[in-house]
Design an enzyme around this catalytic site. Structure first.
Site, PDB file in Angstrom:
ATOM      1  N   GLY A  89      43.046  41.796  50.099  1.00 32.82           N
ATOM      2  CA  GLY A  89      42.592  43.192  50.637  1.00 32.82           C
ATOM      3  C   GLY A  89      41.282  43.530  49.873  1.00 32.82           C
ATOM      4  N   HIS A 100      34.721  38.445  52.365  1.00 31.78           N
ATOM      5  CA  HIS A 100      35.865  37.930  53.291  1.00 31.78           C
ATOM      6  C   HIS A 100      35.729  37.768  54.545  1.00 31.78           C
ATOM      7  CE1 HIS A 100      37.798  40.269  49.481  1.00 31.78           C
ATOM      8  NE2 HIS A 100      38.560  39.192  49.522  1.00 31.78           N
ATOM      9  N   GLY A 124      37.115  31.533  49.537  1.00 31.74           N
ATOM     10  CA  GLY A 124      35.705  31.486  49.204  1.00 31.74           C
ATOM     11  C   GLY A 124      35.343  30.869  47.894  1.00 31.74           C
ATOM     12  N   ASP A 141      35.363  31.882  44.172  1.00 31.98           N
ATOM     13  CA  ASP A 141      36.425  31.602  42.990  1.00 31.98           C
ATOM     14  C   ASP A 141      36.549  30.187  43.241  1.00 31.98           C
ATOM     15  OD1 ASP A 141      37.698  34.144  42.323  1.00 31.98           O
ATOM     16  OD2 ASP A 141      37.811  34.102  44.473  1.00 31.98           O
ATOM     17  N   GLN A 164      39.308  28.206  41.785  1.00 35.11           N
ATOM     18  CA  GLN A 164      40.712  28.627  42.508  1.00 35.11           C
ATOM     19  C   GLN A 164      40.652  27.483  43.861  1.00 35.11           C
ATOM     20  OE1 GLN A 164      42.552  32.474  43.880  1.00 35.11           O
ATOM     21  NE2 GLN A 164      41.102  31.933  45.594  1.00 35.11           N
ATOM     22  N   MET A 197      29.407  39.054  45.954  1.00 33.88           N
ATOM     23  CA  MET A 197      30.410  40.151  46.437  1.00 33.88           C
ATOM     24  C   MET A 197      31.590  39.978  45.897  1.00 33.88           C
ATOM     25  SD  MET A 197      29.356  41.243  50.227  1.00 33.88           S
ATOM     26  CE  MET A 197      27.840  41.809  50.713  1.00 33.88           C
ATOM     27  N   SER A 198      32.280  41.008  45.234  1.00 39.27           N
ATOM     28  CA  SER A 198      33.803  40.838  44.724  1.00 39.27           C
ATOM     29  C   SER A 198      34.427  41.944  44.918  1.00 39.27           C
ATOM     30  CB  SER A 198      33.590  40.630  43.294  1.00 39.27           C
ATOM     31  OG  SER A 198      34.862  40.887  42.551  1.00 39.27           O
ATOM     32  N   SER A 199      35.702  42.204  45.145  1.00 38.48           N
ATOM     33  CA  SER A 199      36.432  43.308  45.250  1.00 38.48           C
ATOM     34  C   SER A 199      36.458  44.220  43.893  1.00 38.48           C
ATOM     35  CB  SER A 199      37.801  43.248  45.654  1.00 38.48           C
ATOM     36  OG  SER A 199      38.012  42.238  46.664  1.00 38.48           O
TER      37      SER A 199
HETATM   38  O1  PAF Z   1      41.435  35.003  46.251  1.00 43.49           O
HETATM   39  C1  PAF Z   1      42.284  35.852  46.377  1.00 43.49           C
HETATM   40  O2  PAF Z   1      41.927  36.793  46.861  1.00 43.49           O
HETATM   41  C2  PAF Z   1      43.764  35.293  45.922  1.00 43.49           C
HETATM   42  O3  PAF Z   1      43.488  34.678  44.790  1.00 43.49           O
HETATM   43  C3  PAF Z   1      44.546  34.745  47.060  1.00 43.49           C
HETATM   44  C4  PAF Z   1      44.102  33.307  47.150  1.00 43.49           C
HETATM   45  C5  PAF Z   1      44.478  35.511  48.253  1.00 43.49           C
HETATM   46  C6  PAF Z   1      45.908  34.464  46.378  1.00 43.49           C
HETATM   47  O4  PAF Z   1      46.469  35.905  46.253  1.00 43.49           O
END
Ligand code: PAF
Length: 292
Positions: free
Chosen positions: A36, A42, A152, A155, A158, A189-191
């Site tokens: 979110g 996003h 994205g 990250d 990740q 951009m990042s939350s």
């Molecule tokens: O990148 C993110 O926002 C989170 O790490 C993810 C992949 C939704 C897992 O909670």
């Protein structure tokens, strides 16, 4: 054809039947997992999902297991109404918004040991992080057995961790990565950018500038990784990424193999520059791919 309303799915069972029904009807489904607090980065992933598949579903779930103790789980921005509006206006077909107890039922004790590529960098600085990410992503794939999942590239580690998990566990999903989206001033951009004061944001710009400077040295033919890394750190220090006591607040600023994230000494293959740094109380990450 009328405009269909975005479906809001609350339970794993609803999410699963949504995807299986679409697939039975011959449609493909892309999933965009998020926590979110959505921004244009996003939304660009949702656009990729729409191009890749007939249907696109987003997920919004602030996953507690990927926050290490003392991190910002409680303060993590929650902007559900706004997120739903933005997703709907983009033509997202469905959004899965489970409660914590649905994803982590009472007594739940199974978790994923992340792949090797998780061990360094973020894995060293945030020890439980990738275990939590892999566990929730696998659970989300179980709830939404999609054809494509979009993550994205901001990250970066990740994304590589999830690709490895998908390959290692023979998961039947195609992982697609979306480019980093930057604000006009260059900040990725990042939350978490909303935590930054105006002054901190100015300091944070040292990160994209350092990456840009690195790219220009590479364009000029520099291949010595030790030298490039020293210059990368120097640009960060010179650019104001240090706290009030002058203590270095860079967790890492490295150039590593683009796939394994292992150290390299010469720029003789595709590499990636990865930075994690704290600006005030906010930890930011950014990266730049260096393709030969
Ligand atoms: O990148 C993110 O926002 C989170 O790490 C993810 C992949 C939704 C897992 O909670």
């Amino acid at each position: 054809m009328g405009i269909e309303e975005m479906e809001i799915l609350h339970t794993p069972a609803d999410a699963r039947s949504y995807v299986l029904k679409r697939q039975r009807e011959g449609e493909s489904v892309a999933v965009v997992p998020t926590m979110g607090a959505l921004h244009d980065g996003h939304l660009s992933l949702v656009e990729i999902g729409k191009r890749e598949c007939d249907r696109v579903a987003a997920t919004i779930f602030v996953n507690p297991t990927q926050f290490t103790p003392h991190e910002d789980l409680d303060q993590y921005p929650r902007t559900l109404e706004q997120d739903l509006q933005r997703l709907e206006s983009l033509g997202t077909d469905a959004v899965f918004v489970p409660e914590v107890y649905a994803m982590y039922p009472d007594g739940c004790s199974t978790s994923i040991v992340p792949p090797r590529v998780a061990n360094r960098l973020e894995g060293q600085h945030r020890p439980e992080h990738f275990g939590g990410v892999c566990t929730i992503v696998l659970k989300l794939f179980q709830c939404l057995p999609c054809d494509v999942a979009v993550f994205g590239r901001k990250d970066y580690q990740q994304w590589r961790v999830i690709e490895s998990m998908v390959a290692d566990l023979n998961l039947p999903v195609k992982v697609v990565a979306g480019e980093i989206v930057r604000d006009p001033d260059g900040l990725a951009m990042s939350s978490r950018n909303r935590y930054l004061s105006d002054a901190e944001r100015q300091s944070a710009l040292a990160i994209p500038r350092a990456l840009e400077h690195l790219a220009s040295q590479v364009r000029q033919g520099e291949k010595d990784i030790a030298l490039l890394q020293t210059n990368l750190l120097r640009s960060l220090d010179g650019g104001g990424i240090a706290d009030s006591e002058g203590v270095d607040s860079v967790d890492y600023a490295v150039i590593v193999d683009a796939e394994s994230l292992e150290p390299i000494s010469e720029l003789d293959r595709s590499a990636v520059a990865l930075i994690a740094a704290r600006v005030g109380a906010t930890r930011l990450i950014d990266n730049r791919l260096i393709e030969l």
